[in-house]
Motif scaffolding. Structure first.
Motif, mmCIF file in Angstrom:
data_model
loop_
_atom_site.group_PDB
_atom_site.id
_atom_site.type_symbol
_atom_site.label_atom_id
_atom_site.label_comp_id
_atom_site.label_asym_id
_atom_site.label_seq_id
_atom_site.Cartn_x
_atom_site.Cartn_y
_atom_site.Cartn_z
ATOM 1 N N LYS A 98 -11.009 2.109 -2.314
ATOM 2 C CA LYS A 98 -9.894 2.880 -1.772
ATOM 3 C C LYS A 98 -9.118 3.568 -2.883
ATOM 4 O O LYS A 98 -8.711 4.727 -2.739
ATOM 5 N N THR A 100 -10.259 4.469 -5.815
ATOM 6 C CA THR A 100 -11.084 5.558 -6.335
ATOM 7 C C THR A 100 -11.037 6.748 -5.383
ATOM 8 O O THR A 100 -10.864 7.900 -5.815
ATOM 9 N N GLU A 101 -11.158 6.469 -4.102
ATOM 10 C CA GLU A 101 -11.107 7.537 -3.104
ATOM 11 C C GLU A 101 -9.750 8.233 -3.122
ATOM 12 O O GLU A 101 -9.671 9.459 -3.084
ATOM 13 N N GLU A 102 -8.686 7.453 -3.183
ATOM 14 C CA GLU A 102 -7.332 8.017 -3.232
ATOM 15 C C GLU A 102 -7.150 8.837 -4.504
ATOM 16 O O GLU A 102 -6.545 9.921 -4.479
ATOM 17 N N GLN A 104 -9.528 10.388 -6.196
ATOM 18 C CA GLN A 104 -10.291 11.625 -6.032
ATOM 19 C C GLN A 104 -9.544 12.612 -5.129
ATOM 20 O O GLN A 104 -9.502 13.813 -5.398
ATOM 21 N N ARG A 105 -8.957 12.080 -4.063
ATOM 22 C CA ARG A 105 -8.190 12.930 -3.146
ATOM 23 C C ARG A 105 -6.997 13.547 -3.863
ATOM 24 O O ARG A 105 -6.714 14.746 -3.723
ATOM 25 N N MET A 106 -6.297 12.737 -4.663
ATOM 26 C CA MET A 106 -5.138 13.247 -5.398
ATOM 27 C C MET A 106 -5.571 14.284 -6.432
ATOM 28 O O MET A 106 -4.891 15.302 -6.627
ATOM 29 N N GLU A 108 -8.172 16.237 -6.202
ATOM 30 C CA GLU A 108 -8.522 17.447 -5.457
ATOM 31 C C GLU A 108 -7.259 18.187 -5.018
ATOM 32 O O GLU A 108 -7.189 19.413 -5.111
ATOM 33 N N GLN A 109 -6.257 17.430 -4.556
ATOM 34 C CA GLN A 109 -4.994 18.066 -4.170
ATOM 35 C C GLN A 109 -4.342 18.724 -5.378
ATOM 36 O O GLN A 109 -3.801 19.832 -5.272
ATOM 37 N N ARG A 111 -5.890 19.872 -8.000
ATOM 38 C CA ARG A 111 -6.701 21.047 -8.327
ATOM 39 C C ARG A 111 -6.338 22.217 -7.414
ATOM 40 O O ARG A 111 -6.151 23.348 -7.872
#
Length: 165
Positions: A98, A100-102, A104-106, A108-109, A111
């Motif tokens: 979770k 790692t996923e969070e 990656q999401r952050m 991407e946001q 970026r």
């Protein structure tokens, strides 16, 4: 001599008769209850010994049961500890996934936000450059058109470029 030390024949007779009477009375009335009491006591002792043996066997059975229960409890404890360890490992792995996923999401946001900010900054720079160019052009034109002769020449040049039909 003393008659008790050397008994006479009559005394011996009465002693034997008394002995036989006492023996008869004892066998008739006392020996049966005494023998019965002795047999009961012997039976009670045998019963107590058999109960003690039975208790000993029960204690051995209880001890074996206790050992079996202890073994089962140890196996159960080991199983519970193993399950708890696996659950903790799964929980850590889930939390790690979770996170790692969070992350990656952050990322991407961030970026996307950077791209949007870059576009906004470029637009602002373009607008600022256009405004600055207009200001510079205005100042240049004012400087050039300060005299009346230059203004008339510019108007004439515009009129020639424009074709009126």
């Amino acid at each position: 001599m003393n008659p008790l030390v050397t008994p006479s024949l009559g005394l011996l007779f009465w002693q034997v008769v008394t002995f036989l009477v006492v023996l008869f009375l004892l066998s008739k009335f006392a020996w049966k209850p005494i023998m019965k009491a002795l047999r009961e006591r012997e039976d009670n002792i045998d019963a107590a010994l058999s109960m003690a043996e039975k208790a000993k066997l029960e204690m051995q059975a209880l001890k074996a049961d206790n050992e079996r229960l202890l073994t089962e409890a140890r196996v159960e404890r080991d199983r519970i500890l193993k399950d708890a360890s696996e659950a903790a490992t799964n929980l850590v792995e889930t939390a790690r996934a979770k996170a790692t996923e969070e992350g990656q999401r952050m990322i991407e946001q961030a970026r996307i936000s950077i791209v949007n900010e870059k576009k906004a900054a470029l637009t602002e720079v373009k607008n600022l450059a256009a405004t600055l160019s207009i200001d510079i052009a205005e100042k240049l034109i004012r400087r050039e058109l300060q005299d009346e002769q230059a203004q008339r020449a510019l108007v004439q040049s515009y009129l020639q470029d424009t074709h009126l039909s």
